[in-house]
Design an enzyme around this catalytic site. Structure first.
Site, short mmCIF file in Angstrom:
data_model
loop_
_atom_site.label_atom_id
_atom_site.label_comp_id
_atom_site.label_asym_id
_atom_site.label_seq_id
_atom_site.Cartn_x
_atom_site.Cartn_y
_atom_site.Cartn_z
N GLU A 89 0.84 -1.26 -0.02
CA GLU A 89 0.25 0.01 0.15
C GLU A 89 0.82 1.14 0.16
O GLU A 89 0.75 2.03 1.08
CB GLU A 89 -0.85 -0.05 1.22
CG GLU A 89 -1.71 -1.40 1.45
CD GLU A 89 -2.65 -1.35 2.68
OE1 GLU A 89 -2.36 -0.62 3.44
OE2 GLU A 89 -3.64 -2.21 2.53
N GLU A 131 -6.00 -10.85 -1.00
CA GLU A 131 -7.28 -10.47 0.33
C GLU A 131 -8.42 -10.41 -0.16
O GLU A 131 -9.02 -9.59 0.29
CB GLU A 131 -6.62 -9.12 0.95
CG GLU A 131 -5.10 -9.37 1.03
CD GLU A 131 -4.51 -8.03 2.07
OE1 GLU A 131 -5.51 -7.20 2.34
OE2 GLU A 131 -3.52 -7.52 1.82
C1 GLA Z 1 -5.14 -4.65 4.24
C2 GLA Z 1 -3.85 -5.42 4.73
C3 GLA Z 1 -4.21 -6.71 5.28
C4 GLA Z 1 -5.15 -6.38 6.33
C5 GLA Z 1 -6.24 -5.98 5.82
C6 GLA Z 1 -7.52 -5.89 6.72
O1 GLA Z 1 -5.60 -4.88 3.35
O2 GLA Z 1 -2.95 -5.61 3.62
O3 GLA Z 1 -2.86 -7.09 6.04
O4 GLA Z 1 -4.90 -5.63 7.44
O5 GLA Z 1 -5.97 -4.61 5.20
O6 GLA Z 1 -7.83 -6.96 7.75
#
Ligand code: GLA
Length: 430
Positions: A236, A341
Site C-alpha cells: 500500500e 485478500e
Molecule cells: C489490508 C492489509 C491486510 C489487512 C487488511 C485488513 O488490506 O494488507 O494485511 O490488514 O487490510 O484486515
C-alpha cells in the site's frame, strides 16, 4: 442418571447456540471502508480484534456439527437432517486444475478451533498470516535498543502457524515488510527511541538491508523457507491520484525507497519466493502500477519484482468489467498477478447492505463471474496467476463482518458466494 445427563447435554447445547447467535447480533465492531481509509482501519488492528473477539473455541464448537442444526435450534428431530446434501467441492482442488492455490488468511485462533481448522484444511492450500508477520509483530524494540542494531524476531504465533503449515502441507504467502501501517515508529529513529530524531538515508538503508537479510535468513535457519512461495515486500505505497503515500520510509530514505526495498529483498530471498508489490483499489491505481513496476529493474534490465498483489477488497456494486480489464492491463507488464485478500462486501462503500437472499445471490454471482473471468484468462494464456487468497472464510471472523463479504456464513454454512467461488453456477445465485 443417563437421562439426567442427556437433558443436561441438550441444555448445554442450547446455551451454546444462544451464545453463538447473540454474539452475532451484538458484534458490530466491523468498520466501513473507504478507498482512501482502508488503511486506517487496518492499522488499528481491526482484523486481529475481529478474530480474537469471536472466541472461536467456545462459540463454534457449541454451534453443533452441521450448520443446519446450528441455524434451527428449535428443530424437533436434530438427528434427521432434512436439508439436501451439499455437493462436496473443494476450492483447493478446483483451483489446482488451473495451476492456482486457494488461500485464506490465518490466525492462531483459527487453527486451535477444530471446526475452523478442518474447514481450512479441506478447502485451502495456502495461508497468509493476518497479522503475525507484519512489521509491528516481528520487530523487537528491546533487543534493537540493547544491540544498537535493528532486530527481527518471529514470535511464538508465527512459529506455531509455520509448524502447522509444515505439518499440513500448506504453502505460505509472506505478508508484509515495508508498509506505512502496523509499523513501529521507533525503527526510523536514532537509538530506536520513540520520539527521537529520524535517522538519515544511509542509516535507514542499512536497517532495511538488515531487515531483509534477517527475515529471509531466519526463515531459512528455522527450516521454514521452503513453505513460502510469495512475499509482499511492500504494501500500500501508492495513492489513487498516482502520488506516493507519505510515510517514514519515504521521509528517511527518499524517493527511491521502493526500488531499494525490492533490491534488498531480491538480494536475500531465494529464487523460489516471488516478490510482490501488494495494494488495494488496484482497479483505480492500474496506470500507476504499470509505470511503477517498469522502474523496478536492475542494471541489466532484469525485474527485481515478480508480481503484483491485488488485495481485491471489493463490493457487490463494483464493476466487474473494470476489474477484469485491470487484470488484462497489468498482465501486459509480463509479471504474475495474485489475488491476495479477496472479500466482496454487500453493497457499496459507505452503503453496505443487509444479508437478504437477493443481496447474497448477487454476491454469489459476483464471485462466480470474477473467478470465471480469471479462469478464462488463465486458459487463454493471457494471465499468470498462481493463487487466489480470500481474506478469511467465515463472515463472523471478517474485518468487514457487517457487510458479510466471505464464502461461509457465521455458522460456516456455504453461501451462494462459496458456490460462486467454486464455479457451481446453479447454486451461485442465478
Ligand atoms: C489490508 C492489509 C491486510 C489487512 C487488511 C485488513 O488490506 O494488507 O494485511 O490488514 O487490510 O484486515
Amino acid at each position: 442418571m443417563k437421562k439426567v445427563l442427556s437433558i443436561m447435554m441438550v441444555c448445554l447445547m442450547l446455551i451454546g447456540l444462544v451464545g453463538c447467535s447473540s454474539k452475532e447480533v451484538t458484534d458490530t465492531s466491523s468498520t466501513q471502508t473507504n478507498n482512501t481509509e482502508v488503511n486506517s482501519q487496518v492499522s488499528s488492528g481491526d482484523a486481529d480484534i475481529t478474530a480474537d473477539s469471536t472466541s472461536p473455541d467456545s462459540s463454534d464448537t457449541a454451534s453443533g456439527n452441521t450448520s443446519s442444526t446450528a441455524e434451527s435450534p428449535d428443530s424437533k428431530e436434530p438427528e434427521k437432517d432434512e436439508t439436501p446434501a451439499e455437493p462436496e467441492v473443494f476450492l483447493k482442488d478446483l483451483y489446482a486444475e488451473y495451476g492456482m492455490k486457494a488461500g485464506t488468511c490465518l490466525t492462531t485462533q483459527m487453527i486451535t478451533n477444530k471446526k475452523y481448522n478442518d474447514l481450512i484444511l479441506s478447502q485451502f492450500s495456502s495461508i497468509t498470516m493476518e497479522n503475525a508477520m507484519k512489521p509491528d509483530s516481528i520487530l523487537n524494540k528491546t533487543k534493537s535498543q540493547e544491540t544498537g542494531k535493528i532486530v527481527i524476531e518471529f514470535n511464538k504465533d508465527v512459529i506455531k502457524m509455520l509448524d502447522w503449515a509444515k505439518e499440513n502441507g500448506m504453502a505460505v504467502r509472506g505478508h508484509t515488510i515495508v508498509w506505512y501501517s502496523q509499523t513501529p515508529d521507533w525503527i526510523f529513529r536514532e537509538g530506536f527511541v520513540q520520539g527521537g530524531e529520524l535517522v538519515g538515508r544511509e542509516e535507514m538503508l542499512a536497517r532495511l538491508d538488515s531487515m531483509m537479510s534477517q527475515i529471509f535468513g531466519q526463515l531459512k535457519e528455522l527450516g521454514y523457507i521452503d513453505l513460502f512461495y510469495a512475499y509482499d515486500v511492500i504494501n500500500e505505497a501508492w495513492m489513487e491520484d498516482g502520488t506516493k503515500r507519505e510515510n517514514n520510509w519515504l521521509k528517511t530514505i527518499g524517493d527511491d525507497y521502493m526500488w531499494q526495498a525490492f533490491y534488498y529483498a531480491d538480494k536475500y530471498a531465494p529464487e523460489s519466493i516471488d516478490l510482490y508489490y501488494n495494494d488495494y483499489n488496484e482497479q483505480f491505481k492500474t496506470a500507476t502500477f504499470v509505470n511503477f513496476v517498469k522502474t523496478l529493474v536492475d542494471d541489466s534490465g532484469r525485474y527485481l519484482i515478480d508480481g503484483i498483489g491485488l488485495q481485491a477488497h471489493l463490493y457487490t456494486n463494483d464493476s466487474l468489467p473494470q476489474y477484469l480489464g485491470m487484470l488484462d492491463t497489468l498482465s501486459e507488464t509480463g509479471l504474475k498477478l495474485e489475488i491476495t485478500e479477496l472479500d466482496v462486501s454487500l453493497g457499496a462503500w459507505q452503503n453496505t447492505l443487509k444479508g437478504t437472499p437477493e443481496n447474497l445471490a448477487k454476491q454469489g454471482r459476483f464471485y462466480y463471474e470474477l473467478i470465471s473471468g480469471i479462469i478464462e484468462r488463465i486458459n487463454a494464456g493471457t494471465l499468470k496467476m498462481d493463487s487466489i487468497t480470500f481474506w478469511g472464510f467465515s463472515d463472523n471472523l471478517s474485518w468487514r463482518r457487517e457487510a458479510k463479504p466471505l464464502l461461509f456464513d457465521a455458522v460456516q454454512k456455504k453461501k451462494p458466494a462459496f458456490y460462486g467461488a467454486a464455479q457451481l453456477r446453479d447454486l451461485a445465485g442465478y
